[in-house]
Write a protein that holds these residues in place. Structure first.
Motif, short mmCIF file in Angstrom:
data_model
loop_
_atom_site.label_atom_id
_atom_site.label_comp_id
_atom_site.label_asym_id
_atom_site.label_seq_id
_atom_site.Cartn_x
_atom_site.Cartn_y
_atom_site.Cartn_z
N ASP A 1 0.85 -1.21 0.00
CA ASP A 1 0.00 0.00 0.00
C ASP A 1 0.88 1.25 0.00
O ASP A 1 0.61 2.21 -0.72
CB ASP A 1 -0.92 0.04 1.23
N ARG A 2 1.93 1.23 0.78
CA ARG A 2 2.83 2.38 0.87
C ARG A 2 3.58 2.61 -0.44
O ARG A 2 3.70 3.74 -0.92
CB ARG A 2 3.83 2.19 2.01
N THR B 1 1.20 4.03 -3.08
CA THR B 1 0.92 5.44 -2.81
C THR B 1 2.07 6.32 -3.26
O THR B 1 1.86 7.37 -3.88
CB THR B 1 0.61 5.65 -1.32
N ARG C 1 1.76 9.09 -6.11
CA ARG C 1 2.11 10.47 -5.77
C ARG C 1 3.18 11.01 -6.72
O ARG C 1 3.06 12.13 -7.23
CB ARG C 1 2.60 10.55 -4.33
N VAL D 1 -1.66 14.64 -4.13
CA VAL D 1 -2.30 13.54 -3.42
C VAL D 1 -2.45 13.99 -1.98
O VAL D 1 -1.46 14.16 -1.27
CB VAL D 1 -1.47 12.24 -3.51
N HIS E 1 -4.45 9.01 1.49
CA HIS E 1 -4.82 7.65 1.10
C HIS E 1 -5.39 7.03 2.36
O HIS E 1 -4.73 6.95 3.38
CB HIS E 1 -3.59 6.88 0.61
N LEU F 1 2.66 10.39 3.84
CA LEU F 1 2.60 11.08 2.54
C LEU F 1 3.67 12.15 2.48
O LEU F 1 3.93 12.86 3.37
CB LEU F 1 1.24 11.74 2.31
#
Length: 167
Positions: free
Chosen positions: A129-130, A133, A137, A147, A150, A167
Motif C-alpha cells: 500500500d505504501r 501510494t 504520488r 495527493v 490515502h 505522505l
C-alpha cells in the motif's frame, strides 16, 4: 394500503410492475453509495481525513473484495467525482498508475484522495500500500496534481496516510 408483512424491519423496493419486494443487501449498499456521493459533492470541501472517511466507510460497506477508489477534487478540494478504479480479490486489487493519471487528467482534477478497503477487517497499511501510494504520488506530481491522502478502510475503522505521516 401496505400489507402487514411490509411493516417489518426490512426495506422494500418497487419493481417495474409496481409490486413491492424486500430489497437485497447489494441494492441497499448501492443506493446508500449513490446518496452519499451526491451529499459529499454538495459539501464545501474536504478539509480533513474524517470528511472523506465519513463517505468512504459507507462506500465500502458490504464489500467482500478489495477495491480502490479515487476521489477527484477541484482547487478548493470540493468533490468532482468518485471513481472506483479497481476491484480485486479478498486480499488485493491491481492498480495501474498510468490509468489513474489518465483518469485524473480527464476529470481535470487538482487534487485527489485515494482509498481502498481491507476486507480482513484490519486497516493497517501494508508495505505494498505504501509503495503504491508513493508511485501514484510521484506520477501525479509530474502533472501538478496533489495527493492529499490515502485512506485504508476496514469496517467502520480507517487509517489515514496523511495523519500517520506517510505522505
Amino acid at each position: 394500503m401496505l400489507q402487514q408483512s411490509l411493516l417489518s424491519d426490512e426495506l422494500y423496493v418497487r419493481d417495474h410492475q409496481g409490486q413491492y419486494r424486500a430489497a437485497s443487501d447489494s441494492e441497499l449498499f448501492a443506493a446508500t453509495r449513490t446518496r452519499l456521493e451526491k451529499a459529499i459533492q454538495r459539501e464545501v470541501g474536504i478539509s480533513q481525513p474524517s470528511d472523506a472517511a465519513r463517505y468512504l466507510v459507507s462506500h465500502f460497506a458490504g464489500y467482500e473484495r478489495e477495491a480502490f477508489v479515487v476521489v477527484h477534487l477541484d482547487t478548493r478540494h470540493r468533490v468532482l467525482g468518485i471513481e472506483e478504479a479497481a476491484v480485486g480479490t479478498i486480499d488485493g486489487a491491481s492498480v495501474y498508475p498510468r490509468e489513474i493519471v489518465k483518469s485524473v487528467l480527464s476529470r481535470n482534477s487538482s487534487a485527489v484522495i485515494f482509498a481502498h478497503n481491507h476486507p480482513s477487517g484490519v486497516p493497517d497499511p501494508s508495505s505494498a500500500d505504501r509503495r503504491l501510494t508513493e508511485r501514484l504520488r510521484d506520477a501525479l506530481s509530474l502533472v501538478d496534481v496533489r495527493v492529499l491522502d490515502h485512506l485504508v478502510v476496514a469496517g467502520g475503522d480507517y487509517v489515514s496516510f496523511s495523519q500517520r505521516g506517510l505522505l
